[in-house]
Design a protein around this motif. Structure first.
Motif, PDB file in Angstrom:
ATOM      1  N   ASP A  50       6.853   0.461 -61.303  1.00 39.73           N
ATOM      2  CA  ASP A  50       6.341  -0.652 -60.950  1.00 39.73           C
ATOM      3  C   ASP A  50       7.097  -1.667 -60.614  1.00 39.73           C
ATOM      4  OD1 ASP A  50       7.640  -0.810 -63.580  1.00 39.73           O
ATOM      5  OD2 ASP A  50       6.021  -1.509 -64.754  1.00 39.73           O
ATOM      6  N   ILE A  51       8.129  -1.682 -60.434  1.00 42.58           N
ATOM      7  CA  ILE A  51       8.963  -2.658 -59.972  1.00 42.58           C
ATOM      8  C   ILE A  51       9.991  -2.230 -58.925  1.00 42.58           C
ATOM      9  CG2 ILE A  51       9.202  -3.989 -62.560  1.00 42.58           C
ATOM     10  CD1 ILE A  51      11.495  -2.736 -62.734  1.00 42.58           C
ATOM     11  N   LYS A  52      11.069  -3.271 -57.885  1.00 38.43           N
ATOM     12  CA  LYS A  52      11.500  -2.867 -56.166  1.00 38.43           C
ATOM     13  C   LYS A  52      12.488  -2.220 -57.549  1.00 38.43           C
ATOM     14  CE  LYS A  52      12.795  -4.571 -52.096  1.00 38.43           C
ATOM     15  NZ  LYS A  52      12.416  -5.459 -51.220  1.00 38.43           N
ATOM     16  N   GLU A  53      13.553  -2.422 -58.221  1.00 37.52           N
ATOM     17  CA  GLU A  53      14.437  -1.632 -58.233  1.00 37.52           C
ATOM     18  C   GLU A  53      14.998  -0.406 -59.621  1.00 37.52           C
ATOM     19  OE1 GLU A  53      14.237  -5.144 -61.800  1.00 37.52           O
ATOM     20  OE2 GLU A  53      13.556  -5.066 -59.566  1.00 37.52           O
ATOM     21  N   GLY A  54      13.844  -0.087 -58.977  1.00 33.70           N
ATOM     22  CA  GLY A  54      13.389   1.119 -60.488  1.00 33.70           C
ATOM     23  C   GLY A  54      13.613   1.523 -61.608  1.00 33.70           C
ATOM     24  N   TYR A  55      14.154   2.288 -62.486  1.00 37.87           N
ATOM     25  CA  TYR A  55      14.196   2.810 -63.579  1.00 37.87           C
ATOM     26  C   TYR A  55      15.650   3.509 -63.309  1.00 37.87           C
ATOM     27  CZ  TYR A  55       9.969   0.556 -65.212  1.00 37.87           C
ATOM     28  OH  TYR A  55       9.129  -0.572 -64.839  1.00 37.87           O
ATOM     29  N   ASN A  56      16.484   3.263 -64.464  1.00 36.88           N
ATOM     30  CA  ASN A  56      17.709   4.307 -64.640  1.00 36.88           C
ATOM     31  C   ASN A  56      17.039   5.296 -65.630  1.00 36.88           C
ATOM     32  OD1 ASN A  56      20.355   5.433 -64.955  1.00 36.88           O
ATOM     33  ND2 ASN A  56      21.116   3.813 -66.887  1.00 36.88           N
ATOM     34  N   TYR A  57      16.703   6.931 -64.907  1.00 36.70           N
ATOM     35  CA  TYR A  57      15.753   7.841 -65.095  1.00 36.70           C
ATOM     36  C   TYR A  57      17.328   8.758 -65.031  1.00 36.70           C
ATOM     37  CZ  TYR A  57      11.189   5.808 -63.459  1.00 36.70           C
ATOM     38  OH  TYR A  57      10.337   4.937 -62.900  1.00 36.70           O
ATOM     39  N   PRO A  58      17.029   9.614 -66.194  1.00 36.79           N
ATOM     40  CA  PRO A  58      17.386  10.815 -66.875  1.00 36.79           C
ATOM     41  C   PRO A  58      17.732  11.786 -65.728  1.00 36.79           C
ATOM     42  CG  PRO A  58      15.673  11.136 -68.088  1.00 36.79           C
ATOM     43  CD  PRO A  58      15.893  10.139 -67.090  1.00 36.79           C
ATOM     44  N   LYS A  59      18.025  12.620 -65.366  1.00 36.89           N
ATOM     45  CA  LYS A  59      19.135  13.763 -64.332  1.00 36.89           C
ATOM     46  C   LYS A  59      16.800  14.294 -64.307  1.00 36.89           C
ATOM     47  CE  LYS A  59      20.083  17.010 -67.377  1.00 36.89           C
ATOM     48  NZ  LYS A  59      20.040  16.861 -68.550  1.00 36.89           N
ATOM     49  N   GLU A  60      16.254  14.931 -64.981  1.00 37.64           N
ATOM     50  CA  GLU A  60      14.622  15.539 -65.303  1.00 37.64           C
ATOM     51  C   GLU A  60      13.889  14.506 -63.657  1.00 37.64           C
ATOM     52  OE1 GLU A  60      13.822  13.556 -68.770  1.00 37.64           O
ATOM     53  OE2 GLU A  60      16.075  14.818 -68.052  1.00 37.64           O
ATOM     54  N   VAL A  61      14.021  13.055 -63.584  1.00 39.45           N
ATOM     55  CA  VAL A  61      12.959  13.005 -62.839  1.00 39.45           C
ATOM     56  C   VAL A  61      14.098  13.119 -61.297  1.00 39.45           C
ATOM     57  CG1 VAL A  61      12.469  10.474 -61.736  1.00 39.45           C
ATOM     58  CG2 VAL A  61      12.912  11.027 -64.332  1.00 39.45           C
ATOM     59  N   LYS A  62      13.244  13.354 -60.141  1.00 40.30           N
ATOM     60  CA  LYS A  62      13.572  14.271 -59.418  1.00 40.30           C
ATOM     61  C   LYS A  62      13.199  13.286 -57.718  1.00 40.30           C
ATOM     62  CE  LYS A  62      15.866  17.211 -61.170  1.00 40.30           C
ATOM     63  NZ  LYS A  62      17.269  17.472 -61.748  1.00 40.30           N
TER      64      LYS A  62
END
Length: 778
Positions: A50-62
């Motif tokens: 929901d934000i342009k910069e995104g998030y610091n997701y864990p490795k399972e987010v592909k």
């Protein structure tokens, strides 16, 4: 469970931690527990930003989807298809996907070639038409549907006509927690020796926390050691819109009631281990929500399943979960009832303990390990039988089958051309030309654009800021004494003329009408309506047919929200009569027009008559609008079939030779928008195809074969000369392209909704016939 049929590759779609929201927590939990229960499976996540910069997701987010970018959803579908996924688990909530009523997610599902299991976190009893259509399409595109409650299942079958055999009821998962005495945890929080009431979750006014605060004085009279713990950060959307006003208001209420020492705010988003400790320490959990229409509550499920005595208002999930003595229900917004029931529970330890035990025993069926197995059963049922034809993983569409891709909406050049005063009038190349200053015409157009953008990018702060600047310029341009708008302003903010042109008056009224009738922001439609009512007084004094048409479009937008305004209705009728009378006096079989000359922005006149005819039922207005627009298309189409607008170097005098150059973007937008209105009015394919053909003029399907839209700067060149394009990218031209692009995006979304509606009507006709046949057979 038959291990051979367990899907090995599962993709989960939804919000995901570290994004702070309930859906993100749920998606993270269901992924983690499927991963634990079935360690040999290959699972991954597609997260929604929901934000342009995104998030610091864990490795399972592909893969990451940009919430408001339609093309991003289609790319996600391609990614899933090419990765040979066996099942997709979709988390659905209207507010987490882009488009009207979250409709962008449907684009992904339509392009997907694998079965989908959709978990519906919100199921509405009284949806809007847009929400209804989205859910109906979700039902159609999903192999299985998951409701967390029986009531949700009932709504799906009775309201949305979902096949009952397609629905699985799987309760909201909860952490596995021992049944322990709350005192075991209290010393960790410094509340040992106290009775603890807890509410947790993202804070928002819908949570009704102020009603518990107002119950506290009565509770403290009986139990002075009670503390009310409010755990959770303020909802990010609320912070974005209003900051911490709601939390500050709750703190003021606590101070006014004299209960500050008995109220504890933990203003943060906690991880699962912290949350378990918070739940563990509470004696009573309360959900004082103010809206009955909540089909599921993750926080209620957590507290209940962990064996807590629960007091709640009777929203749908609470009614179902707390039935048969498993909890206590109190009326909405009733602080007296809250205090009475909490005091009763604190006094009666035996009753409280029995309630906890009932909740805990039922909660054993809700722990995440159980929930994960239920979901895997649903995934198994969703998969295609072996004897059914396998999906075409690498299926492609012919050009005829493929829906045309529109360029992304990029505001880079518009932002570059805008300062704290407003939009610059001209540019040298893509550089703002300070020497030419500003004009109200362009700022009014820009204001209309931002109102339309609200529909494509809701709650976008950049668009909201731009709207504020353009509206401030239009507001300042209005001379309250003359009741007219000034037009040209120098770079040093000095008005160059005292009264603007007729076109300036009309366009400004159009912009104000759009704000009043179409903007989603109350402050904009209030301001727009107030200034509209002042400005409209000068409309009848205007002499330009285009200015009448601009004004008529503004009145049309204004009356969407203010349909009972007698003055606006009267002026609309006067303008309509003037335009149709002009047509009657000038038009003949060869010259089907209102004036003896075609100049600029021509199609705005038929466009205004078309929308007026539809809105009022004026058949003559609609007929003339469509007839003149069809003629304009005919004379502005080249021998090769491309759009060729009337040139500004001489225009087109009746009986004379039409100018071929210079071709202006404003005429392309005017024609395109009028064709889209004709599409809505008639449902004739001709008009939509014409609009598409005109739009391609911007992209290079023109007499020179050169694009006017500059993909690098996101600006639009000022015109097409006989041998080249105009290198300047001014405000008017860039707005003409952006308005065309945004209106095409809006039309594309409308077509999708219409296609869904036609499908629903056919389905309803089939069901009605089946009922009639059954009735006759009986």
């Amino acid at each position: 469970m038959n291990k051979k049929k367990i899907p090995n590759k599962i993709a989960f779609i939804g919000d995901y931690l570290p994004r702070k929201c309930g859906i993100a927590t749920f998606t993270s939990d269901i992924f983690a527990n499927i991963d634990i229960q079935y360690p040999h499976n290959n699972c991954f996540v597609i997260a929604v930003n929901d934000i342009k910069e995104g998030y610091n997701y864990p490795k399972e987010v592909k893969f990451e989807i940009e919430e408001q970018e339609l093309a991003s959803y289609r790319r996600a579908a391609d990614f899933l298809n090419f990765n040979n996924i066996e099942v997709v688990s979709l988390q659905h909530e209207f507010g987490i996907y882009g488009g009207q009523s979250g409709s962008h997610i449907l684009a992904l599902l339509r392009d997907l070639h694998v079965p989908v299991v959709t978990t519906l976190h919100t199921i509405l009893e009284k949806p809007t038409s847009g929400q209804f259509l989205v859910v109906k399409e979700l039902i159609k595109l999903s192999a299985r549907l998951v409701s967390m409650t029986e009531k949700g299942k009932t709504f799906l079958t009775e309201i949305y006509k979902a096949p009952v055999g397609k629905i699985d009821v799987i309760p909201h998962g909860i952490p596995d927690m021992a049944f322990v005495d709350p005192n075991f945890y209290k010393d960790q929080f410094g509340v040992e020796g106290k009775q603890v009431i807890l509410t947790f979750g993202l804070l928002s006014p819908q949570k009704g926390i102020e009603n518990v605060l107002r119950a506290m004085p009565e509770i403290l009279k009986e139990f002075p050691n009670v503390v009310y713990v409010i755990l959770g950060a303020t909802h990010p959307n609320l912070v974005k819109e209003h900051g911490e006003i709601y939390r500050m208001n709750l703190e003021r209420i606590s101070a006014d009631l004299g209960i500050k020492k008995n109220v504890i705010f933990y203003n943060r988003f906690v991880d699962i281990e912290e949350l378990k400790a918070f739940i563990g320490m509470c004696d009573i959990y309360i959900t004082p929500y103010i809206n009955k229409a909540q089909i599921t509550s993750g926080t209620l499920a957590y507290a209940f399943g962990c064996g807590k005595a629960v007091v709640s208002t009777p929203y749908w999930h609470a009614e179902e979960l707390l039935a048969e003595g498993r909890g206590v229900l109190v009326p909405f917004a009733d602080s007296k009832a809250i205090s009475t029931e909490i005091i009763s529970l604190l006094k009666d330890e035996k009753r409280r303990h029995a309630m906890r035990k009932k909740a805990f025993l039922l909660g054993r069926k809700m722990i995440w390990s159980e929930t994960a197995q239920h979901y895997m059963h649903s995934f198994q049922k969703a998969r295609l039988p072996k004897n059914e034809k396998s999906p075409r993983i690498y299926a492609v569409k012919t050009l005829e089958e493929k829906r045309e891709e529109l360029p992304l909406i990029k505001l880079n050049h518009l932002i570059r051309m805008t300062d704290s005063t407003g939009l610059y009038h001209h540019a040298i190349g893509s550089i703002p030309n300070y020497g030419e200053g500003y004009c109200t015409d362009d700022n009014a157009r820009a204001l209309i654009l931002t109102v339309l953008l609200e529909e494509t990018y809701p709650d976008n702060q950049i668009i909201h800021d731009l709207s504020s600047r353009y509206s401030a310029f239009v507001n300042y341009a209005f001379d309250t004494k003359a009741k007219q708008f000034r037009n040209f302003m120098s770079y040093d903010r000095k008005w160059i003329n005292s009264v603007g042109s007729d076109d300036c008056q009309g366009r400004s009224i159009w912009a104000l009408g759009a704000c009043a009738g179409r903007s989603k922001y109350p402050n904009f439609h209030m301001w727009g309506a107030q200034l509209f009512n002042q400005a409209i007084q000068s409309v009848e004094a205007l002499t330009s047919p285009r200015a009448w048409a601009f004004s008529l479009l503004g009145i049309h937008e204004y009356l969407k929200r203010m349909s009972g305004d007698t003055i606006a209705n009267q002026i609309r009728d006067v303008i309509t009569e003037r335009l149709t009378s002009l047509y009657d006096s000038v038009a003949n079989e060869e010259w089907i027009w209102f004036e003896e000359i075609l100049t600029y922005d021509n199609a705005v006149i038929p466009r205004s008559l078309i929308v007026n005819g539809v809105q009022t039922g004026n058949e003559k207005s609609l007929e003339i609008g469509l007839k003149t627009l069809r003629w304009l298309i005919k004379i502005q189409t080249s021998e090769q079939g491309n759009f060729r607008p009337i040139g500004s170097n001489g225009f087109y005098l009746k009986g004379g030779k039409r100018a071929k150059y210079d071709q202006q973007p404003i005429e392309a937008y005017s024609m395109l928008s009028a064709c889209l209105e004709a599409t809505r009015a008639t449902d004739e394919k001709f008009w939509l195809e014409s609009a598409k053909n005109i739009f391609e003029w911007f992209l290079g399907r023109n007499d020179l074969g050169i694009p006017l839209y500059d993909t690098k700067t996101a600006g639009c060149h000022d015109g097409l000369h006989v041998d080249r394009i105009n290198q300047n990218q001014g405000g008017e031209s860039t707005l003409a392209f952006l308005l065309s692009l945004v209106e095409m995006h809006i039309m594309e979304n409308s077509i999708r909704s219409f296609e869904r509606l036609k499908g629903l009507e056919q389905l309803e006709n089939i069901i009605e016939k089946q009922i009639m046949d059954k009735h006759e057979s009986n």
